[in-house]
Write a protein that holds these residues in place. Sequence first.
Motif, PDB file in Angstrom:
ATOM      1  N   ALA A  12      42.558 -17.822   5.518  1.00 14.48           N
ATOM      2  CA  ALA A  12      42.723 -16.682   4.953  1.00 14.48           C
ATOM      3  C   ALA A  12      42.725 -16.552   3.573  1.00 14.48           C
ATOM      4  O   ALA A  12      43.062 -17.700   2.754  1.00 14.48           O
ATOM      5  CB  ALA A  12      44.136 -16.192   5.265  1.00 14.48           C
ATOM      6  N   GLU A  21      43.216 -15.426  -0.622  1.00 14.39           N
ATOM      7  CA  GLU A  21      43.990 -14.493  -1.479  1.00 14.39           C
ATOM      8  C   GLU A  21      43.177 -14.192  -2.645  1.00 14.39           C
ATOM      9  O   GLU A  21      42.164 -14.921  -3.019  1.00 14.39           O
ATOM     10  CB  GLU A  21      45.252 -15.331  -1.757  1.00 14.39           C
ATOM     11  CG  GLU A  21      46.128 -14.851  -2.897  1.00 14.39           C
ATOM     12  CD  GLU A  21      46.855 -13.650  -2.378  1.00 14.39           C
ATOM     13  OE1 GLU A  21      46.312 -12.478  -2.216  1.00 14.39           O
ATOM     14  OE2 GLU A  21      48.048 -13.754  -2.210  1.00 14.39           O
ATOM     15  N   GLU A  60      39.243  -3.134   9.463  1.00 15.29           N
ATOM     16  CA  GLU A  60      40.707  -3.178   9.188  1.00 15.29           C
ATOM     17  C   GLU A  60      41.056  -1.565   8.616  1.00 15.29           C
ATOM     18  O   GLU A  60      42.382  -1.132   9.015  1.00 15.29           O
ATOM     19  CB  GLU A  60      41.237  -4.280   7.828  1.00 15.29           C
ATOM     20  CG  GLU A  60      42.597  -4.240   7.595  1.00 15.29           C
ATOM     21  CD  GLU A  60      42.975  -5.327   6.581  1.00 15.29           C
ATOM     22  OE1 GLU A  60      42.333  -6.442   6.545  1.00 15.29           O
ATOM     23  OE2 GLU A  60      43.781  -5.073   5.759  1.00 15.29           O
ATOM     24  N   SER A  66      50.020  -6.376  11.252  1.00 13.30           N
ATOM     25  CA  SER A  66      50.630  -7.611  11.541  1.00 13.30           C
ATOM     26  C   SER A  66      50.289  -7.970  13.183  1.00 13.30           C
ATOM     27  O   SER A  66      50.475  -9.202  13.511  1.00 13.30           O
ATOM     28  CB  SER A  66      51.809  -7.749  11.194  1.00 13.30           C
ATOM     29  OG  SER A  66      52.759  -6.958  11.932  1.00 13.30           O
ATOM     30  N   ARG A  83      45.907 -12.924  13.055  1.00 17.30           N
ATOM     31  CA  ARG A  83      45.359 -12.245  11.840  1.00 17.30           C
ATOM     32  C   ARG A  83      44.905 -13.426  10.342  1.00 17.30           C
ATOM     33  O   ARG A  83      45.999 -14.163  10.316  1.00 17.30           O
ATOM     34  CB  ARG A  83      46.418 -11.265  11.211  1.00 17.30           C
ATOM     35  CG  ARG A  83      45.979 -10.549   9.965  1.00 17.30           C
ATOM     36  CD  ARG A  83      46.978  -9.591   9.579  1.00 17.30           C
ATOM     37  NE  ARG A  83      46.789  -8.906   8.699  1.00 17.30           N
ATOM     38  CZ  ARG A  83      47.592  -8.318   7.758  1.00 17.30           C
ATOM     39  NH1 ARG A  83      48.830  -8.792   8.007  1.00 17.30           N
ATOM     40  NH2 ARG A  83      47.561  -7.783   6.455  1.00 17.30           N
ATOM     41  N   THR A  84      43.854 -13.102  10.049  1.00 20.34           N
ATOM     42  CA  THR A  84      43.633 -13.766   8.807  1.00 20.34           C
ATOM     43  C   THR A  84      43.311 -13.082   7.681  1.00 20.34           C
ATOM     44  O   THR A  84      42.320 -12.307   8.034  1.00 20.34           O
ATOM     45  CB  THR A  84      42.479 -14.921   9.019  1.00 20.34           C
ATOM     46  OG1 THR A  84      41.421 -14.300   9.479  1.00 20.34           O
ATOM     47  CG2 THR A  84      42.738 -16.290   9.457  1.00 20.34           C
ATOM     48  N   LEU A  85      44.134 -12.817   6.831  1.00 18.45           N
ATOM     49  CA  LEU A  85      44.103 -11.819   5.689  1.00 18.45           C
ATOM     50  C   LEU A  85      42.880 -12.402   4.784  1.00 18.45           C
ATOM     51  O   LEU A  85      42.693 -13.590   4.274  1.00 18.45           O
ATOM     52  CB  LEU A  85      45.440 -11.811   4.959  1.00 18.45           C
ATOM     53  CG  LEU A  85      45.666 -10.448   3.929  1.00 18.45           C
ATOM     54  CD1 LEU A  85      46.951 -10.233   4.368  1.00 18.45           C
ATOM     55  CD2 LEU A  85      45.436 -10.762   2.643  1.00 18.45           C
ATOM     56  N   ASP A 128      54.381  -8.804  -0.075  1.00 13.08           N
ATOM     57  CA  ASP A 128      54.667  -8.349   1.448  1.00 13.08           C
ATOM     58  C   ASP A 128      56.320  -7.918   1.597  1.00 13.08           C
ATOM     59  O   ASP A 128      56.312  -6.815   2.375  1.00 13.08           O
ATOM     60  CB  ASP A 128      54.260  -9.460   2.209  1.00 13.08           C
ATOM     61  CG  ASP A 128      53.309  -9.203   3.119  1.00 13.08           C
ATOM     62  OD1 ASP A 128      52.616  -8.099   2.959  1.00 13.08           O
ATOM     63  OD2 ASP A 128      53.140  -9.642   4.147  1.00 13.08           O
TER      64      ASP A 128
END
Lengths: 578, 309, 294
Positions: free
Chosen positions: A190, A192, A406, A417, A422-424, C247
């Motif tokens: 994931a 960022e 998405e 979620s 889920r891999t953001l 979040d």
Amino acid sequence: MKAKKCMALLLAASLTASLFSACGKTDNGSTSANSGSDSTSAESAGSDKENTNDGGDPAFQKFPEVVEVHIGQGVSTTDSLPEGLSVENNQYTDYLLENFNIKVVVDWTAASGNDYNQKVALCIASNTLPDAMTVSREYMIKAANAGQLYDITDLFQEMQSDQVKEVMDSTGGQAIEESSVNGRQYAIPAVEVETAGVQVINIRQDWLEEYGLEAPKTLEDVENIAKVFAEKKPAGEDTVPIAGPDKSTNSYTNFLQTGTTTCGFDAVFSANDAYPGIFLKDEDGTITYGTNSDETRKTLELLADWYDKGYIDPEMGTRDSSIELINSGKVGMFFGAWWMIGYGIGDAYRNEPDANWQSYPILTDDSKWNVKLGSATTGYCVINKNVSEDVAKAIIIMANVLLRDESKFDVSEQPLSYWPVRTLMAPADECEYTYHELIKVLDGTASVEDYQGVSTAYKLLSNDVEVVKDTIPGYETGKQLSISDFSTENFGNFQRMYSLMIGDRPYATTPVEKEVRSCIFNQTETMEKKWANLWSMENEMVMKIITGKSDISAYDEFVENWMNEGGSDILEEVAQAQ
Amino acid sequence: MKTAVMKTRPFAKKRTSRTFFHYNLMVGIGLLWLIFFNIVPMFGIIIAFEDYNPIQGLWGSEFVGLEHFEYLFSMSDSRRVIVNTLVIAVSKLILNIIVPLAFALLLNEVRQLRFKKFVQTIVYLPHFLSWVILASVLLEIFGYRGVFNALLSVFGVEGKIWFSEESCFRQLVIFSDVWKEFGFNAVIYLAALTGISPDLYEAAAIDGCGRLKAVWHITLPGIASTIVVMAILGLGNVLNAGFDQIFNLYSPLVYSTGDILDTWVYRMGLLNVQFSLATAAGLFKSAISFLLIVISYVVAYKAADYRIF
Amino acid sequence: MIQGKTLGNRIFRIFNTILMLILTLSCLYPLWYTFCLSISDKAAANSGMVTLYPIGFSLASYQEIMGDLQFFRSFLISAERTVLGTLVTILILAIFAYPLSRPSSEYRPKNVLMWLVVFCMLFNGGTIPWYITMVNYGLIDSMAGLILCGGVPVFNLILLINFYRGLPRELLEAAQIDGAGVWTILFRVVIPCSVPILATLVLFTSVGYWNEYFQGLVLSSNESHYPLQTYIKQMVVNIQTTNLSMDQIEKMDKLSNKSLNAAKVFIAMIPMLVVYPFLQKYFITGIMLGAVKE
């Protein structure tokens, strides 16, 4: 009833949209890609060709027969699904089954956080891993070292979509590297945004203007401003010129952390060319620990001096929440990531609608911007070693689909979620890219329509361009945005736009002289055992020095102890890992 | 013995073998349960002596001897954890004797029987509630917007999240445990008090003995053996500072004062995936507890002639 | 002199009564507080206004629970586990303890077995080996797993053995002479004579099963198999407002509903509250007999 119909329409629309985008891609002449998957999709091609992606792109192929993927899933206790739906049966699993013949079977669920981690640990310990689950770094490494994970080094290269590749490439290979153990990739990472690790200074521009001060550029400017704030006390007797970390945050990040600290001092250290908490490799390959440097020592002395003079929150380190302090309007400056100024301190604007917070980079004395960056990945989707290749492919396809589609789902009732494993993924430069595109839209050099229906890894962009004009009605080309230019009518949009346009402005517009990353992002053997200890020792030392409870000799003592209590072994191991 | 039994009964031999068979049958079910659910999992202790690899399993992992134990003792973390464990457990041990005892003595002075009965029934109550439930209520009451802060604000004291305060956590843990158990723990003392002959008090009253003196000279000696036994038995629990309680109440903010052996083992094993190290720490605890229990039982037997098996 | 003494007595009485009242109230308060929260208005409960009495009376929480399938499922699982588990445990213990309470001259393996039992009381392999074993037995998500997984409650077994041993010898001998078999003796003589200790163990065991949450969590693959305490444990999320990330901020608005949580906690308290006063007279004697022998 009505809501359901709307949903169906929306889904149908998104399906056609994805169909077009997929067709568009294959037209661009990717003859090499479909040779492998042609044989597998040949049987299904006749029956339901019209509602699938045409099988040309392996990244989005539909399996001829249903492939079952067993997963372990974390569920949030605050997000729930509507009646009748479950983790195994919702819009996302339906979508995967219908379009890709991927049937998601949930072996177990647990509440995100410790309960989930505990489940993962027990799976690893008892060697009963599901086909796929998302885990944090130490679990991934543990399982990989035990030989429990599927080696996806080659498969991932073959199966990843262009968008996923785009995201991976945006980190300059770091994402793949961080999801690898001993040179083999064992997880889908994931990713960022890069700017999450960049710390900027946030400052009350309205206070600056009141005293006729310029925006700060260097540490000296910060000190001068703090001096004025401390003397004039614009928010009354208990004005805090610079907020500090509270009892649950640190003064700076270490190499294991992704984002930057909130109200910590990373930016101050970087401006002195000091990078505590991370491992550095110099030109001739020597490994050092950033905390153990003269620059760090110097910066600590500086901070202690600031604290002594009353520039830094006297209650730093003991406060319940520095953010609450900021929200109450008592603070003149604080350090944080791009999102702090919008998302982080929403109440500050509710309490004081014309608090004009602005973000700036802090430069070195010779006007260069040094930036300390964190790790690029935040989570890892691991695959059980014993699954068939189809299942492994299916799991990669799920990651591809998530990134592509998405934004097409209605997430108001069924939160994202619930996307299985889920891999953001966000391209590393998502915020900066969005910043520049939004400026174009505001300037009128690009129109909202230009962004609709375009499939890119920048999945929130099309929504952002739609709302930007309404959220920033006061925009004028060439003028620095201030709080009065924004509309807070839709507070969520306001927070996002303020974060993007003000909070990320430094990283989007200021050239970076030096990007400093740790030369290692995972723990070595000795660290697994001793890091937690060393890190808490370090935190205590820093906190005591800044607040004047110890003098700087505590630093020298720490460096010595650090080396003796495992630090020297760690440095050796890090050097070996290079 | 045995011959004596045979002599007295003509069918003894046949009878004994049949009885033996039925005794085995009786033991059988329980023994199966014991073997499959107590003893089989116990073999996992060998994890503490190897570098456990889940794929190679319990028997195939590399043997590393005492490495994990050596490391365990070299960690400054472990010192902190052991100190916390001892401080919390010993305080609980002492207060869980003194407070229920004091309560029992005071309750014993209550003359209205109905009121006494009522008090007694109510104070058992917390004992029967789980820590999951009590923790959720306590965290609420001592939370930022809780009743306790509301009470303090009357006196102008600033509110805090009390269970997140390093300096208060231990005290709160000890206090809440004593509060939860004092009623139930008093059962034994109350029962022992009824064993003291009322004649003694009457005699004392005639001698002009005051209330306190009577307690000192009659009541306490009367239940002294009970107190001694309870204290000695508590010794075996010196390393049990109460996992359920602390696990449900603590947070990373209070690790420095609230982290105990069991919670540390839990985090090491299940959150930090250091399976072998955690098992080693668990075994260390078992071993020390074993030693303490043996000592305390021997002492109990010698000092108070109390034997549990 | 006498005057002063009675005055002192009176003062002491008053203070003592007040102290007893305070202690009693402190034990009742959590219960009362939870109850008040549960029937208060959601907004009042969340803002921390409820302290001594309900504010903005509302049964909304209980109505909501009525529609909460998961809560009922968990409640039933816990109820079944407690009832079945207690029955099975007490039955096995009652039988198991009898041969072990006989002198070794009558049942020779007794000493070996006792050592084994004591050993099991003192050592265990830790969570991880235990979990692996349970997985190998296939006891995930099963009632049998929830009941058996903790192993034999050895301490209770020893209490029971001690009690059996203390029964008057003449009683058993009389039955033997009458020609009764061992099973008859156990069920007709020993068990009826052991009601206080058995009642005590019933109470301990059922409280144990009802209050257990950790095994429930580890041995369940998802929420629908959670016993009630596990359900409550994961429901009461300890949100740390100081450690904000993006979040979490987005989720701040969805902060848990305190009134509803309190209603669930309150319902979970009820069964134990109902049961223990009835068993009270037994456990007082039971504890005395089992624990402290003079």
